[in-house]
Design an enzyme around this catalytic site. Structure first.
Site, PDB file in Angstrom:
ATOM      1  N   SER A   1       0.886  -1.152   0.000  1.00 29.03           N
ATOM      2  CA  SER A   1       0.000   0.000   0.000  1.00 29.03           C
ATOM      3  C   SER A   1       0.923   1.201   0.000  1.00 29.03           C
ATOM      4  CB  SER A   1      -0.867  -0.006   1.249  1.00 29.03           C
ATOM      5  OG  SER A   1      -1.395   1.279   1.440  1.00 29.03           O
ATOM      6  N   ARG A   2       0.836   2.011  -1.056  1.00 28.02           N
ATOM      7  CA  ARG A   2       1.779   3.120  -1.134  1.00 28.02           C
ATOM      8  C   ARG A   2       1.430   4.251  -0.177  1.00 28.02           C
ATOM      9  NH1 ARG A   2       1.463   2.218  -7.243  1.00 28.02           N
ATOM     10  NH2 ARG A   2       2.474   0.209  -7.164  1.00 28.02           N
ATOM     11  N   VAL A   3       0.251   4.160   0.439  1.00 30.77           N
ATOM     12  CA  VAL A   3      -0.094   5.168   1.440  1.00 30.77           C
ATOM     13  C   VAL A   3       0.471   4.739   2.789  1.00 30.77           C
ATOM     14  CG1 VAL A   3      -2.006   6.232   2.667  1.00 30.77           C
ATOM     15  CG2 VAL A   3      -2.102   5.958   0.208  1.00 30.77           C
TER      16      VAL A   3
END
Ligand code: ATP
Ligand code: MG
Length: 503
Positions: free
Chosen positions: A364-366
């Site tokens: 998850s790039r967040v």
């Protein structure tokens, strides 16, 4: 007498001409060819790309190809009564669908017509299915978690409100299950859900609707349904319809979760349309703009800035791969558009790991900014322990002589893996998840047989709920997991172990 007659006809002609000029609806063309959901029209000089066209007899089409001498359009309604020579009119509008809270709990087709046999929709507002994505400056930060209720995801692949997280995997690996579980977990959380079924079997969609109903999730969900038997144009517009419905809520300041199940079939529908319209084919016979149709769609999911009400659309697009090939054309496209992916594997699924999430390949790039403090405190350890365990497990599968430390890592890893297994429709609240993962990443349960772990933890939470409810409530409320909480949990766990004769 003849003079006044001429005057009247002149006046009438003038009026008709000005009417034609002002009202584009009256511009007419004729069908010169039709077949397979695509029609070719002669005339209609002033038609715009994406404009809705009206065909005599009550049919509608969408203008797609604007050529010099003819127009290529895709049919949105049944084409049984169509024939060459029929009149086609511009409407000056693009396709719009009814939107608003009246849609909650309803099943509609991509044109906004009800499919569930209930009363027809009486909404106040309509919305165009195509709409520009929010501009950069109108966006806020993605920093509020959207809980899936799935332990492996919320701890290691956290999703934030306004994020786009891809669910990718082969057929029958539990992709839909993850999306539906996430919808079920939004109960009482003030999140509106939209489920868009694209090109699926009617029976599959029916069972999804059935399970949403059974788990009381349909009341806050809108289902947009285009089945495999419907025409490619309807399947093509389905996700845009779903997004328009979601956007209405987002611009009202609400949080929305939208599931596109799945975009592989959407790409196939678009390929069908493009080939029928005789557009040039590119890689894997997809047209050159297949990337754009998905980026245009997914960019509309966003977190709005506070000045615009702070609403959000979180998107869970699904992509089906063939034999785990994530480097095929459509998967790579959508991976590059989204903010991370949940990767599901057939091997894991068959070995009994459900949900079959490959945590090594899922990201998850967040990341941590979409996690609360309590979850952040335990999640780092989970990832580390699992990575360590996988490495060791590979090393030791040929039965080497193991030292104590390695044995401990293996024991802990095996139990942690077991605890990440979760059946469908059983979302776990954040506080329970944090507590369980805390226990699993500490040396408190390594003596319990792996196959008993799930039963042990279920028993523990029952025990916890009768001894001290306040801990879980406190974690849920403050979103913190303090040292005092750790101490309390340790004590209660010890008491439970004694009760179960492990001490
Ligand atoms: P398709 O490619 O057909 O769309 P899919 O990848 O969406 O399949 P699902 O339909 O979600 O997969 O799941 C496949 C099967 O696995 C279903 O029978 C479902 O009940 C089962 N399943 C999925 N997740 C779990 C789980 N966590 N625990 C137990 N069974 C599961
Ligand atoms: Mg599915």
């Amino acid at each position: 007498m003849s003079n006044s007659y001429e005057f009247i006809t002149d006046e009438l002609k003038k009026q008709i001409e000005s009417h034609i000029h002002e009202n584009p609806k009256t511009e007419a063309g004729r069908i010169i060819a039709c077949g397979d959901g695509v029609i070719t029209i002669d005339g209609l000089k002033n038609v715009r790309n994406g404009e809705l066209l009206y065909i005599t007899g009550g049919n509608y089409a969408l203008a797609m190809n604007l050529e010099e001498n003819y127009i290529g359009a895709i049919l949105l309604t049944d084409m049984e009564e169509l024939s060459e020579g029929m009149y086609v009119y511009c409407t000056g509008e693009i396709v719009s669908v009814p939107v608003g809270k009246e849609l909650l709990g309803r099943v509609i087709n991509p044109l906004g017509e009800v499919l569930d046999g209930g009363p027809s929709l009486r909404t106040k507002r309509h919305r165009n299915i195509e709409y520009p994505a929010p501009a950069i400056l109108n966006r806020g930060r993605v920093n509020e978690p959207l809980y899936t209720g799935i332990r492996a995801l919320d701890s290691m692949v956290p999703i934030g409100k306004g994020q786009r997280e891809l669910i990718i995997g082969d057929r029958q690996t539990g992709k839909t299950a993850i999306a539906i579980d996430t919808i079920v977990n939004q109960k009482d959380k003030n999140v509106i859900c939209v489920y868009v079924a694209i090109g699926q079997k009617a029976s599959t969609v029916n069972s999804v609707i059935h399970s949403l109903k059974k788990h009381k999730a349909l009341s806050y969900t809108v289902v947009v349904c285009s089945t495999a038997s419907q025409t490619a144009p309807l399947q093509y517009i389905a996700p845009y319809t779903g997004t328009a419905i979601a956007e209405e809520f987002m611009y009202e300041g609400k949080d929305v979760l939208i599931v596109y199940d799945d975009l592989s079939k959407h790409a196939v529908a678009y390929r069908t349309i493009s080939l029928l319209l005789q557009r040039p084919a590119g890689r894997e016979a997809y047209p050159g703009d297949v990337f754009y149709i998905h980026s245009r769609l997914l960019e509309r999911s966003a977190k709005l800035s506070e000045s615009l009400g702070g609403g959000s659309i979180t998107a869970l697009p699904i992509i089906e791969t063939l034999a785990g090939d994530i480097s095929a054309y459509i998967p790579t496209n959508v991976i590059s558009i989204t903010d991370g992916q949940i990767y599901l594997e057939t091997d894991l699924f068959n070995s009994g790991m459900r949900p079959a999430i490959n945590v090594g390949l899922s990201v998850s790039r967040v990341g941590g900014s979409a996690q609360c403090k309590a979850m952040r405190r335990v999640s780092g350890a989970v990832r580390l322990e699992l990575a360590h365990y996988r490495e060791m497990a590979q090393f030791t599968q040929f039965g080497a002589d193991l030292d104590e430390e390695t044995k401990a890592t293996l024991a802990k890893g095996a139990r942690l893996t077991e605890s990440l297994k979760q059946s469908q429709y059983s979302p776990v609240p954040m506080s329970e998840m944090v507590t369980e993962l805390y226990i699993m990443t500490h040396d408190m349960i390594t003596d319990i047989p792996v196959e008993e772990i799930r039963g042990f933890m279920t028993g523990f939470f029952e025990f916890l709920s009768v001894t001290d409810r306040s801990i879980l409530q406190r974690i849920e409320k403050t979103k913190q997991f303090t040292e005092q909480d750790e101490k309390d949990i340790n004590e209660i766990l010890l008491a439970y172990r004694k009760l179960k004769h492990y001490e």
